[in-house]
Enzyme design. Structure first.
Site, short mmCIF file in Angstrom:
data_model
loop_
_atom_site.label_atom_id
_atom_site.label_comp_id
_atom_site.label_asym_id
_atom_site.label_seq_id
_atom_site.Cartn_x
_atom_site.Cartn_y
_atom_site.Cartn_z
N HIS A 82 0.84 -1.19 0.00
CA HIS A 82 0.00 0.00 0.00
C HIS A 82 0.88 1.24 0.00
O HIS A 82 1.82 1.34 0.77
CB HIS A 82 -0.92 0.01 1.24
CG HIS A 82 -2.04 0.99 1.12
ND1 HIS A 82 -3.31 0.62 0.74
CD2 HIS A 82 -2.07 2.32 1.31
CE1 HIS A 82 -4.08 1.69 0.70
NE2 HIS A 82 -3.35 2.74 1.04
N ASP A 161 -13.80 4.56 6.42
CA ASP A 161 -12.68 5.12 5.65
C ASP A 161 -13.15 5.62 4.30
O ASP A 161 -12.68 6.64 3.82
CB ASP A 161 -11.57 4.08 5.48
CG ASP A 161 -10.44 4.67 4.65
OD1 ASP A 161 -9.86 5.68 5.10
OD2 ASP A 161 -10.17 4.17 3.55
N ARG A 168 -12.10 13.96 3.10
CA ARG A 168 -10.78 14.59 3.30
C ARG A 168 -10.22 15.07 1.97
O ARG A 168 -9.53 16.09 1.90
CB ARG A 168 -9.81 13.58 3.94
CG ARG A 168 -10.12 13.32 5.40
CD ARG A 168 -9.37 12.09 5.91
NE ARG A 168 -7.95 12.18 5.69
CZ ARG A 168 -7.19 11.15 5.29
NH1 ARG A 168 -7.70 9.95 5.09
NH2 ARG A 168 -5.90 11.32 5.11
N SER A 183 -6.39 5.58 8.28
CA SER A 183 -7.08 5.26 7.03
C SER A 183 -6.46 4.01 6.41
O SER A 183 -7.16 3.04 6.06
CB SER A 183 -6.95 6.45 6.07
OG SER A 183 -7.18 6.08 4.74
N LYS A 187 -8.13 -0.08 6.97
CA LYS A 187 -8.49 -0.95 5.83
C LYS A 187 -7.68 -2.23 5.84
O LYS A 187 -8.18 -3.31 5.58
CB LYS A 187 -8.17 -0.25 4.50
CG LYS A 187 -8.98 0.94 4.17
CD LYS A 187 -8.71 1.36 2.75
CE LYS A 187 -7.45 2.18 2.61
NZ LYS A 187 -7.63 3.62 2.61
N1 URA Z 1 -3.90 6.34 1.30
C1 URA Z 1 -4.95 5.97 2.08
O1 URA Z 1 -5.46 4.87 1.96
N2 URA Z 1 -5.39 6.85 2.99
C2 URA Z 1 -4.84 8.05 3.16
O2 URA Z 1 -5.28 8.78 4.02
C3 URA Z 1 -3.76 8.43 2.34
C4 URA Z 1 -3.31 7.56 1.41
#
Ligand code: URA
Length: 433
Positions: A82, A161, A168, A183, A187
């Site tokens: 990620h 999220d 956001r 965030s 996940k």
């Molecule tokens: N990637 C995400 O999943 N969340 C964020 O807040 C920033 C980047």
């Protein structure tokens, strides 16, 4: 409990309790707390921050806001990667097929563009017919049969999220360490992977601008993940300049395809090799040397590209597009931005380039905006290159010619040209284990 009091407490620098955080997250998901109050709280968090225990509580509240996935029916070691978000960051499209064709299982849930940064799901949706709304048993079946699937977050996975991410994105509250950490890890903990490699971007195009901030974010996320029993590693990678030459959805997919063929830009290739190597190492494939050699082999013999093409076919797209990228729809107009003077490119500010791409239609300004998949930028020169006045700096792609002037102005404002060759900055700045 009242949302008003929670906002006020954070605004005044207080520490939120686990109960207050759950009240906020659960009420927001149930639709009982309006966007404007959550926007105000996110802005208060942006300015006041959160301590590690608040961030962990927020992560767990986000994780528990929807279903916890069970991937135990997937055969093999499940590995995910990620990114914290960057400009021209198409690494997932490259590393996921590489590690999948080397035996790791990739059951990947990716996000959409956020702020000035792009998102893997938007990029994949630039392939006509590509389905990102696959969940449940179908998702698991595809991963078992094909080794890989990249889908969007299902509505039931960390719905808090999903709501917060979109909010956001349009309220200037993305670049907050606790909001990013919760965030991402909310996940990741709701999904069911064994191993996770985080690509924590640092620099002007990243949400964390300094290596110190990025390291702190990486350490926080690695700790949250390890506590939850995941094998974690974080790479801190440069995002002071855009990664690769392409910015914008279909342009980036095409560049990822070139990289999977072994013809990608050197910087993108280096970051992808590092990420894929660490994904394989933590999933038990072998030591770094073995993993690197295996990655090179599957790029050279075409297996990595074939895995990507198979994934596209299984998820509803046409694999022919992967072998003939001329099939991607093109923007109606192109425009060349020229160098205003002779000299070295001393700075190509990634955030400015990301915004220029957004201005061409490649991203969203409001939650409802539709993306123009063909829009974006292809860089002709990068930081450290010498250019003469009039040389091409970049080609802009858009379906509305009026978008070129503001995008060109933004791109030129983000580009510095000087007499001195700038000092080289490494692409991989640190590794947090
Ligand atoms: N990637 C995400 O999943 N969340 C964020 O807040 C920033 C980047």
């Amino acid at each position: 409990m009242r949302m008003y009091d929670i906002i006020k407490k954070k605004r005044d620098g207080g520490t939120l309790t686990a109960e207050e955080i759950r009240f906020w997250i659960e009420g927001y998901v149930r639709g009982e707390i309006p966007d404007y109050q959550v926007s105000a709280l996110c802005m208060a968090i942006y300015y006041r921050g959160m301590n590690a225990s608040e961030t962990t509580d927020l992560t767990l509240a986000i994780r528990d806001s929807g279903d916890r996935l069970d991937f135990s029916a997937i055969h093999g070691v499940r590995v995910d990667k990620h990114s914290t978000g960057g400009v021209g960051d198409k690494t997932s499209l490259v590393v996921a097929p590489i590690v999948a064709c080397l035996g790791a299982r990739v059951a990947k849930m990716s996000g959409r563009g956020l702020g000035h940064t792009g998102g893997t799901i938007d990029k994949l949706e630039s392939i006509a017919g590509f389905r990102t709304d696959i969940g449940g048993e179908e998702f698991i079946r595809i991963v078992n049969e094909n080794g890989i699937a990249i889908v969007g977050q299902t509505a039931s996975l960390a719905p808090a999220d999903k709501l917060l991410y979109a909010l956001r994105d349009v309220t200037a509250t993305v670049d907050s360490m606790p909001l990013i950490a919760s965030s991402i890890m909310g996940k990741k903990l709701a999904a069911d992977d064994d191993c996770i490699v985080l690509d924590v971007k640092t620099g002007s195009g990243a949400f964390m601008k300094t290596v110190e901030e990025s390291r702190a974010l990486a350490e926080l996320m690695v700790e949250i993940g390890c506590r939850a029993g995941k094998k974690m590693r974080a790479l801190i990678t440069d995002m002071d300049r855009p990664l690769g030459a392409a910015i914008g959805n279909s342009l980036e997919v095409i560049e990822a395809i070139e990289t999977l063929k072994g013809d990608g830009p050197a910087d993108l290739t280096e970051v992808c090799l590092a990420l894929a190597t660490h994904m394989l190492v933590i999933s038990g494939h072998g030591d770094e040397e073995t993993c690197r050699a295996d990655i090179r082999r599957v790029i050279e013999n075409g297996e990595a590209l074939a895995t990507f093409a198979r994934m596209v076919g299984v998820q509803g797209g046409a694999p022919a597009w992967i072998y003939d990228t001329g099939l991607f729809p093109k923007a109606a107009y192109t425009y060349t931005v020229s160098a205003p003077r002779d000299g070295y490119i001393t700075r190509a500010d990634a955030e400015g380039y990301g915004i220029a791409s957004l201005l061409l239609g490649a991203g969203r300004n409001t939650k409802e905006d539709k993306i123009d998949y063909a829009a974006g930028i292809r860089l002709a020169a990068k930081t450290g290159d010498y250019v003469r006045k009039g040389d091409p700096l970049a080609t802009l792609y858009a379906n509305d010619e009026r978008l070129f002037a503001p995008a060109e102005a933004r791109l030129l404002a983000a580009t510095e040209i000087g007499a001195e060759l700038p000092a080289a900055r490494p692409l991989i700045l640190d590794i947090v284990e």
